[in-house]
Design a protein around this motif. Structure first.
Motif, short mmCIF file in Angstrom:
data_model
loop_
_atom_site.label_atom_id
_atom_site.label_comp_id
_atom_site.label_asym_id
_atom_site.label_seq_id
_atom_site.Cartn_x
_atom_site.Cartn_y
_atom_site.Cartn_z
N HIS A 204 -19.55 54.35 -84.19
CA HIS A 204 -19.49 55.88 -83.91
C HIS A 204 -18.80 56.12 -82.56
O HIS A 204 -18.38 55.05 -81.96
N GLY A 205 -18.07 57.20 -82.43
CA GLY A 205 -17.30 57.63 -81.25
C GLY A 205 -15.98 58.72 -81.73
O GLY A 205 -16.09 58.97 -82.89
N PRO A 206 -15.17 58.81 -80.87
CA PRO A 206 -14.08 59.57 -80.87
C PRO A 206 -12.98 59.20 -81.71
O PRO A 206 -12.56 58.35 -81.62
N LEU A 207 -12.27 60.22 -82.40
CA LEU A 207 -11.07 60.11 -82.80
C LEU A 207 -11.02 58.88 -83.92
O LEU A 207 -9.95 58.15 -84.16
N LEU A 208 -11.98 58.81 -84.62
CA LEU A 208 -12.12 57.74 -85.61
C LEU A 208 -11.38 57.56 -87.06
O LEU A 208 -10.93 56.62 -87.79
N LEU A 209 -11.04 58.95 -87.28
CA LEU A 209 -10.72 59.06 -88.71
C LEU A 209 -9.17 59.30 -88.70
O LEU A 209 -8.62 59.31 -89.85
N GLY A 210 -8.38 58.98 -87.87
CA GLY A 210 -7.12 58.75 -87.99
C GLY A 210 -6.34 57.46 -88.01
O GLY A 210 -5.13 57.46 -87.79
N HIS A 211 -7.18 56.45 -88.21
CA HIS A 211 -6.58 55.05 -87.95
C HIS A 211 -6.65 54.20 -89.41
O HIS A 211 -6.45 53.34 -89.50
N TRP A 212 -7.11 55.09 -90.43
CA TRP A 212 -7.30 54.26 -91.80
C TRP A 212 -8.10 53.14 -91.72
O TRP A 212 -8.11 52.34 -92.32
N PHE A 213 -9.20 53.35 -90.93
CA PHE A 213 -10.49 52.13 -91.02
C PHE A 213 -11.04 52.57 -92.25
O PHE A 213 -11.16 53.41 -92.78
N PRO A 214 -11.67 51.34 -92.70
CA PRO A 214 -11.92 51.31 -94.32
C PRO A 214 -13.45 51.88 -94.27
O PRO A 214 -14.28 50.95 -94.77
N PHE A 215 -13.65 52.96 -93.92
CA PHE A 215 -15.10 53.46 -94.22
C PHE A 215 -15.31 53.83 -95.38
O PHE A 215 -14.60 54.56 -96.18
N ASP A 216 -16.57 53.43 -95.90
CA ASP A 216 -17.28 53.96 -97.05
C ASP A 216 -17.63 55.27 -97.08
O ASP A 216 -17.88 56.05 -98.27
N ALA A 217 -18.22 55.66 -95.90
CA ALA A 217 -18.93 56.94 -95.68
C ALA A 217 -18.58 57.56 -94.50
O ALA A 217 -18.66 56.66 -93.65
N SER A 218 -18.52 58.80 -94.23
CA SER A 218 -18.30 59.39 -92.85
C SER A 218 -18.85 60.85 -92.51
O SER A 218 -18.80 61.51 -93.61
N VAL A 219 -19.18 61.02 -91.26
CA VAL A 219 -19.64 62.11 -90.67
C VAL A 219 -18.66 62.55 -89.65
O VAL A 219 -18.66 61.75 -88.70
N HIS A 220 -18.36 63.69 -89.55
CA HIS A 220 -17.76 64.47 -88.49
C HIS A 220 -18.58 65.56 -87.68
O HIS A 220 -18.98 66.41 -88.61
N LEU A 221 -18.77 65.13 -86.55
CA LEU A 221 -19.36 66.22 -85.86
C LEU A 221 -18.50 67.17 -85.13
O LEU A 221 -17.74 66.66 -84.09
N ARG A 222 -18.55 68.44 -85.62
CA ARG A 222 -17.61 69.45 -85.21
C ARG A 222 -18.23 70.17 -84.30
O ARG A 222 -18.84 70.76 -84.27
N LEU A 223 -17.31 70.38 -83.20
CA LEU A 223 -17.46 71.35 -82.04
C LEU A 223 -16.32 72.26 -82.07
O LEU A 223 -15.24 71.96 -82.14
N SER A 224 -16.82 73.58 -81.94
CA SER A 224 -15.69 74.56 -81.86
C SER A 224 -14.83 74.43 -80.56
O SER A 224 -15.52 73.83 -79.66
N PRO A 225 -13.74 75.04 -80.38
CA PRO A 225 -13.12 74.80 -78.89
C PRO A 225 -13.93 75.42 -77.88
O PRO A 225 -14.11 74.61 -76.57
N GLY A 226 -14.97 76.42 -77.97
CA GLY A 226 -15.55 76.82 -77.07
C GLY A 226 -16.52 75.86 -76.48
O GLY A 226 -16.95 75.57 -75.50
N ALA A 227 -17.39 75.72 -77.51
CA ALA A 227 -18.58 74.66 -77.63
C ALA A 227 -18.00 73.42 -77.00
O ALA A 227 -18.75 72.58 -76.11
N LEU A 228 -16.99 72.74 -77.31
CA LEU A 228 -16.43 71.58 -76.78
C LEU A 228 -16.06 71.81 -75.44
O LEU A 228 -16.52 70.48 -74.35
N ARG A 229 -15.38 72.68 -74.86
CA ARG A 229 -15.26 72.83 -73.71
C ARG A 229 -16.81 73.01 -72.74
O ARG A 229 -16.79 72.49 -71.62
#
Length: 212
Positions: A142-167
């Motif tokens: 778990h952590g940030p920026l995980l899905l852009g490195h072609w890591f061999p995940f079999d299943a994945s969840v992305h916790l999405r925050l809108s720009p306002g909520a993220l700020r």
């Protein structure tokens, strides 16, 4: 994107049941799962819930946070202490994650995983012992920026925050990282890569896309 309300408990149970029924894509005996999201989304909380739900189902689980695989400060701060492009491109030691976490869990691997490598508080190696994940076990990263490195995940969840909520939910001292998450959305489009997307703007009332 169609979303429906859900509780964190039900989400973790449902995702664990889904992931636990999968076969590793590489043909090996270890399943690899991602919980991706900005620090403000508190990915570790969902990762631990999923891990506990898998353990109840009889699976051995190892949870690995990417914050244990930061690069040394001399490399992270090469272009200044608040450079969002450095945060996006080079703060996390993806090479070490491949070498110490994913490679041992490839088909024919040893199953011997290093749970963390670098302590950012002391800026020294953690010297943590290796952990043996038995065959049939599940790795949850778990952590940030995980899905852009072609890591061999079999299943994945992305916790999405809108720009306002993220700020709003990012501590003021860490808001310099926000442009990096803008890049992540533009260049990686994690919501399109993840198997499950969770809108986490309100931490008490998540909503999800459901299972694939």
């Amino acid at each position: 994107m169609r979303l429906e309300p859900i509780t964190w408990e039900r989400l973790a149970e449902a995702f664990a049941a889904h992931a636990g029924g999968l076969k590793p894509a590489d043909g090996g005996p270890w399943l690899k799962v991602a919980v991706d999201g900005a620090p403000a989304a508190h990915t570790g909380e969902l990762a631990e819930r999923v891990a506990e739900a898998l353990r109840i189902r009889g699976r051995a689980v190892l949870v690995v946070p990417t914050e244990g695989f930061l690069r040394p400060a001399s490399l992270r701060y090469e272009y200044g202490k608040k450079d969002p492009d450095s945060y996006f491109d080079s703060w996390f030691d993806t090479g070490a994650l491949w070498r110490e976490v994913f490679a041992p869990l490839e088909a024919g691997g040893s199953g011997r995983v290093l749970p963390d490598l670098w302590d950012p508080a002391t800026d020294r190696a953690t010297r943590s012992p290796y952990r043996q994940l038995p065959e049939g076990g599940v790795l949850v990263v778990h952590g940030p920026l995980l899905l852009g490195h072609w890591f061999p995940f079999d299943a994945s969840v992305h916790l999405r925050l809108s720009p306002g909520a993220l700020r709003r939910r990012t501590e003021e001292s860490e808001r310099w990282t926000l442009p990096a998450f803008g890049r992540y959305e533009d260049e990686v489009a994690p919501a399109g890569r993840a198997d499950v997307v969770v809108r986490a703007d309100d931490p008490l009332h998540p909503a999800w896309t459901g299972l694939p």
